[in-house]
Design an enzyme around this catalytic site. Structure first.
Site, PDB file in Angstrom:
ATOM      1  N   LYS A  22       0.739  -1.257   0.013  1.00 21.97           N
ATOM      2  CA  LYS A  22      -0.137   0.013   0.156  1.00 21.97           C
ATOM      3  C   LYS A  22       0.783   1.251  -0.063  1.00 21.97           C
ATOM      4  CE  LYS A  22      -1.748   1.428   4.092  1.00 21.97           C
ATOM      5  NZ  LYS A  22      -1.234   2.795   4.264  1.00 21.97           N
ATOM      6  N   ASN A  23       2.012   1.070   0.729  1.00 21.17           N
ATOM      7  CA  ASN A  23       2.701   2.507   0.959  1.00 21.17           C
ATOM      8  C   ASN A  23       3.635   2.790  -0.108  1.00 21.17           C
ATOM      9  OD1 ASN A  23       1.063   2.756   3.223  1.00 21.17           O
ATOM     10  ND2 ASN A  23       2.721   2.228   4.828  1.00 21.17           N
ATOM     11  N   ARG A  92      -5.811   9.765   4.754  1.00 15.67           N
ATOM     12  CA  ARG A  92      -4.818  10.532   5.421  1.00 15.67           C
ATOM     13  C   ARG A  92      -3.521  10.926   4.432  1.00 15.67           C
ATOM     14  NH1 ARG A  92      -7.503  11.706   9.352  1.00 15.67           N
ATOM     15  NH2 ARG A  92      -8.944  10.175  10.410  1.00 15.67           N
ATOM     16  N   CYS A 116      -5.277  13.218  14.265  1.00 11.73           N
ATOM     17  CA  CYS A 116      -5.939  12.195  15.422  1.00 11.73           C
ATOM     18  C   CYS A 116      -5.969  10.816  15.252  1.00 11.73           C
ATOM     19  CB  CYS A 116      -7.355  12.667  15.737  1.00 11.73           C
ATOM     20  SG  CYS A 116      -7.148  14.108  16.816  1.00 11.73           S
ATOM     21  N   ARG A 121      -1.122  14.880  12.553  1.00  6.96           N
ATOM     22  CA  ARG A 121      -0.345  14.539  11.441  1.00  6.96           C
ATOM     23  C   ARG A 121       0.155  15.731  10.800  1.00  6.96           C
ATOM     24  NH1 ARG A 121      -1.850   9.129  10.084  1.00  6.96           N
ATOM     25  NH2 ARG A 121       0.026   8.922   8.685  1.00  6.96           N
ATOM     26  N   ILE A 123       1.875  18.843   8.684  1.00  2.00           N
ATOM     27  CA  ILE A 123       2.519  18.641   7.454  1.00  2.00           C
ATOM     28  C   ILE A 123       3.735  19.575   7.200  1.00  2.00           C
ATOM     29  CG2 ILE A 123       0.734  17.463   6.340  1.00  2.00           C
ATOM     30  CD1 ILE A 123       0.292  20.342   4.865  1.00  2.00           C
ATOM     31  N   ASP A 124       4.135  20.448   8.597  1.00  2.00           N
ATOM     32  CA  ASP A 124       4.992  21.374   8.338  1.00  2.00           C
ATOM     33  C   ASP A 124       6.285  21.316   7.480  1.00  2.00           C
ATOM     34  OD1 ASP A 124       5.324  19.608  10.408  1.00  2.00           O
ATOM     35  OD2 ASP A 124       6.926  20.791  11.285  1.00  2.00           O
ATOM     36  N   LEU A 125       6.655  19.798   7.548  1.00  2.00           N
ATOM     37  CA  LEU A 125       8.094  19.487   6.897  1.00  2.00           C
ATOM     38  C   LEU A 125       7.759  19.505   5.317  1.00  2.00           C
ATOM     39  CD1 LEU A 125       9.509  16.839   9.096  1.00  2.00           C
ATOM     40  CD2 LEU A 125       9.906  19.448   9.089  1.00  2.00           C
ATOM     41  N   ASP A 305       4.274   0.561  12.286  1.00  2.00           N
ATOM     42  CA  ASP A 305       3.392   0.033  11.790  1.00  2.00           C
ATOM     43  C   ASP A 305       3.183  -1.477  12.132  1.00  2.00           C
ATOM     44  OD1 ASP A 305       3.540   1.788   8.492  1.00  2.00           O
ATOM     45  OD2 ASP A 305       2.845   2.426  10.469  1.00  2.00           O
ATOM     46  N   ARG A 397      -8.675  -1.061   4.421  1.00  2.00           N
ATOM     47  CA  ARG A 397      -7.882   0.298   4.103  1.00  2.00           C
ATOM     48  C   ARG A 397      -6.544  -0.324   3.452  1.00  2.00           C
ATOM     49  NH1 ARG A 397      -6.266   4.415   7.667  1.00  2.00           N
ATOM     50  NH2 ARG A 397      -5.155   4.884   5.849  1.00  2.00           N
TER      51      ARG A 397
HETATM   52  C1  EPZ Z   1       4.033   7.068   6.436  1.00  2.00           C
HETATM   53  O1  EPZ Z   1       3.017   7.854   6.920  1.00  2.00           O
HETATM   54  C2  EPZ Z   1       3.203   5.976   6.284  1.00  2.00           C
HETATM   55  N1  EPZ Z   1       2.036   5.946   5.260  1.00  2.00           N
HETATM   56  C3  EPZ Z   1       2.530   5.324   7.750  1.00  2.00           C
HETATM   57  O2  EPZ Z   1       1.961   4.165   7.484  1.00  2.00           O
HETATM   58  C4  EPZ Z   1       3.724   5.166   8.617  1.00  2.00           C
HETATM   59  O3  EPZ Z   1       3.447   4.786   9.825  1.00  2.00           O
HETATM   60  C5  EPZ Z   1       4.575   6.379   8.556  1.00  2.00           C
HETATM   61  O4  EPZ Z   1       5.193   7.020   7.345  1.00  2.00           O
HETATM   62  C6  EPZ Z   1       6.080   6.275   9.357  1.00  2.00           C
HETATM   63  O5  EPZ Z   1       6.589   5.203   8.792  1.00  2.00           O
HETATM   64  C7  EPZ Z   1       2.390   5.972   4.220  1.00  2.00           C
HETATM   65  O6  EPZ Z   1       3.451   5.750   3.525  1.00  2.00           O
HETATM   66  C8  EPZ Z   1       0.878   6.274   3.199  1.00  2.00           C
HETATM   67  P1  EPZ Z   1       5.908  10.447   8.530  1.00  2.00           P
HETATM   68  P2  EPZ Z   1       3.601   9.647   7.034  1.00  2.00           P
HETATM   69  O7  EPZ Z   1       5.582  11.759   7.773  1.00  2.00           O
HETATM   70  O8  EPZ Z   1       4.378   9.860   5.984  1.00  2.00           O
HETATM   71  C9  EPZ Z   1       5.947  13.637  11.899  1.00  2.00           C
HETATM   72  C10 EPZ Z   1      -0.078   2.605   7.699  1.00  2.00           C
HETATM   73  O9  EPZ Z   1      -0.434   2.039   8.770  1.00  2.00           O
HETATM   74  N2  EPZ Z   1       5.848  14.509  10.997  1.00  2.00           N
HETATM   75  O10 EPZ Z   1       6.929   9.592   8.325  1.00  2.00           O
HETATM   76  O11 EPZ Z   1       2.321  10.165   7.255  1.00  2.00           O
HETATM   77  C11 EPZ Z   1       4.832  13.017  12.156  1.00  2.00           C
HETATM   78  O12 EPZ Z   1       3.836  13.367  13.036  1.00  2.00           O
HETATM   79  C12 EPZ Z   1       0.580   4.108   7.806  1.00  2.00           C
HETATM   80  O13 EPZ Z   1       0.195   2.274   6.638  1.00  2.00           O
HETATM   81  C13 EPZ Z   1       5.874  16.096  11.520  1.00  2.00           C
HETATM   82  O14 EPZ Z   1       6.235  16.528  12.490  1.00  2.00           O
HETATM   83  O15 EPZ Z   1       4.529   9.510   8.402  1.00  2.00           O
HETATM   84  C14 EPZ Z   1       5.262  11.667  12.805  1.00  2.00           C
HETATM   85  O16 EPZ Z   1       5.494  11.693  14.226  1.00  2.00           O
HETATM   86  C15 EPZ Z   1       0.095   4.635   9.069  1.00  2.00           C
HETATM   87  N3  EPZ Z   1       5.857  16.981  10.313  1.00  2.00           N
HETATM   88  C16 EPZ Z   1       6.582  11.324  12.328  1.00  2.00           C
HETATM   89  O17 EPZ Z   1       6.978  12.809  11.590  1.00  2.00           O
HETATM   90  C17 EPZ Z   1       5.772  16.436   8.924  1.00  2.00           C
HETATM   91  O18 EPZ Z   1       5.453  17.667   8.143  1.00  2.00           O
HETATM   92  C18 EPZ Z   1       6.504  10.578  11.180  1.00  2.00           C
HETATM   93  O19 EPZ Z   1       5.818  10.748  10.123  1.00  2.00           O
HETATM   94  C19 EPZ Z   1       5.568  15.241   8.621  1.00  2.00           C
HETATM   95  C20 EPZ Z   1       5.556  14.170   9.645  1.00  2.00           C
END
Ligand code: EPZ
Length: 417
Positions: A22-23, A92, A116, A121, A123-125, A305, A397
């Site tokens: 999926k990812n 999401r 939530c 979640r 998206i600042d980065l 995950d 999903r």
């Molecule tokens: C991806 O989500 C995956 N989803 C998630 O899988 C997975 O848990 C996650 O990466 C971590 O490995 C998909 O690939 C579709 P992140 P993503 O940005 O990209 C913080 C599943 O179950 N952050 O790596 O949303 C964030 O809050 C899903 O398949 C910021 O602070 O995760 C988190 O604490 C769930 N600012 C950490 O980084 C940002 O702009 C990691 O988030 C972005 C993220």
């Protein structure tokens, strides 16, 4: 509402093929609009999140259809650069369309789904990376409007290896003039898969899988094809299901290296792990043992995950296990539900302490999120009697025909739609 009926107490045995990731699929579906492209993707899982991404592509004016495991996309007629809330909200991670739209159209308007489920979640980065590439971005409540009069290559440094932000930066950088270097990038195998697709579409991208990714140009092709990598979290889930039931399961069409940390801890818990290049066998002869302490971390660390499903596998282990969740702030939502089965789990901040019990007793549960719901199914397999899980579609999903897959391994599982 989907309802899972599980009658536990049966050992899983046999073999099954692991679905496509999926990812890996979702960012590649977004990347298909980077340029006017006809692309064919193989081994794409049939999931609610993939359906949601296809609906977004059609809304943007693309042809997008899935037949069995093949997805065909024609983005030559893309005619829109905004995604309405109703479509954003379905999935999401639809935010990964932002970088691709900006690259293709020079603008993108989308609304952001709330957080939530697993905590905020943010998206600042994502936004900081796109601004670095020259995008003007206005945020108004839940609405984001981006535009760019020509993106230009830049050095992007991430303070933490966000998967989605890395993907958005890679996609937008394809349209930037000059070289982009992304430092502190996420290293997940899905990032490497995205690089493979971008190369097939004509982009020059290097370094995915390391912390530094370089995008040096893009000579768009008219067509591209790629096979989606196996889903490493589904592989980890099935491995934990085998462990949870004292089973003996061979997983085919998977890459054990992609979830080697999960397999390591299952081995520590007493499972035999027999790996080859594209398969892995998990054999659990009897009672598992607690594994002390583990922490989730960005790849190649233990994947967040897989945290809920490993927890489920250890509920009846001899001894204790302390799992610390470092990635998301609210990813123990499965714990109250697992306690209803008789599990002994104490929460202390970001750490869950599991004390193994002799028996779990089936009861009624409610799925809280995708991986939490999967964990409840695994716990139901290990429980005595019947477990019924009410699920608003979380599990489907991310898991393709999961009920049929588990039945093929001997589980007594029925999914009522
Ligand atoms: C991806 O989500 C995956 N989803 C998630 O899988 C997975 O848990 C996650 O990466 C971590 O490995 C998909 O690939 C579709 P992140 P993503 O940005 O990209 C913080 C599943 O179950 N952050 O790596 O949303 C964030 O809050 C899903 O398949 C910021 O602070 O995760 C988190 O604490 C769930 N600012 C950490 O980084 C940002 O702009 C990691 O988030 C972005 C993220």
């Amino acid at each position: 509402m989907e309802i899972w009926h599980i009658r536990g107490g049966r050992r899983l045995a046999g073999s099954c093929t692991v679905q496509g990731s999926k990812n890996a699929s979702l960012p590649i579906l977004a990347a298909s609009i980077l340029c006017p492209l006809r692309c064919e993707l193989f081994h794409v899982p049939q999931l609610r999140d993939v359906d949601a991404a296809l609906r977004i592509l059609r809304h943007l004016g693309c042809l997008a259809e899935q037949r069995d495991g093949r997805v065909y996309i024609d983005s030559t007629q893309l005619s829109c650069c905004s995604i309405p809330h109703a479509l954003m909200e379905e999935m999401r991670s639809s935010v990964i369309f932002m970088g691709a739209l900006l690259a293709r159209c020079g603008e993108a308007r989308l609304s952001l789904p709330g957080g939530c489920q697993l905590g905020k979640r943010p998206i600042d980065l994502h936004l900081a990376a796109l601004r670095k590439l020259g995008a003007q971005i206005e945020e108004d409540g839940g609405e984001i409007a981006c535009h760019a009069y020509g993106l230009r290559g830049a050095e992007i440094v991430f303070p933490l290896p966000s998967v989605g932000a890395t993907e958005n930066a890679m996609l937008a950088a394809c349209a930037a003039k000059g070289e982009t270097v992304i430092r502190g990038a996420a290293r997940e195998p899905e990032i490497v898969a995205l690089q493979g697709f971008l190369r097939a579409a004509g982009a020059q991208v290097d370094g995915a899988g390391s912390g530094t990714i370089t995008v040096t140009g893009f000579r768009p092709r008219r067509s591209a094809a790629c096979r989606i990598m196996p889903d490493r979290i589904v592989g980890a889930t099935l491995a934990c299901a085998a462990a949870a039931t004292g089973g003996d399961v061979l997983l085919r069409d998977t890459d054990p290296k992609h979830f080697s940390t999960v397999l390591y801890f299952l081995n520590q818990a007493g499972c035999d792990i027999i790996s080859s290049t594209h398969s892995v066998r998990i054999r659990s002869g009897g009672k598992l043992r607690g594994i002390g302490a583990l922490e989730t971390a960005p790849y190649p660390g233990f994947p967040t995950d897989a945290q809920p499903v490993l927890m489920a596998a250890l509920l009846k282990a001899e001894g204790r296990t302390a799992i610390t969740e470092n990635i998301f702030e609210n990813r123990f939502r499965q714990v109250p539900e697992l306690r209803r089965l008789g599990a002994q789990i104490d929460l202390d901040g970001r750490t869950a302490l599991i004390r193994g019990v002799d028996r779990l007793r089936g009861t009624a549960l409610s799925a809280t999120d995708l991986r939490g719901g999967a964990a409840m199914i695994l716990a139901g397999l290990a429980a005595d009697g019947e477990t019924v899980i009410c699920d608003e579609g979380h599990v489907t999903r991310g898991y393709e025909r999961f009920d049929a897959c588990l039945r093929s391994l001997g589980a007594d599982v029925c999914l009522e739609y």
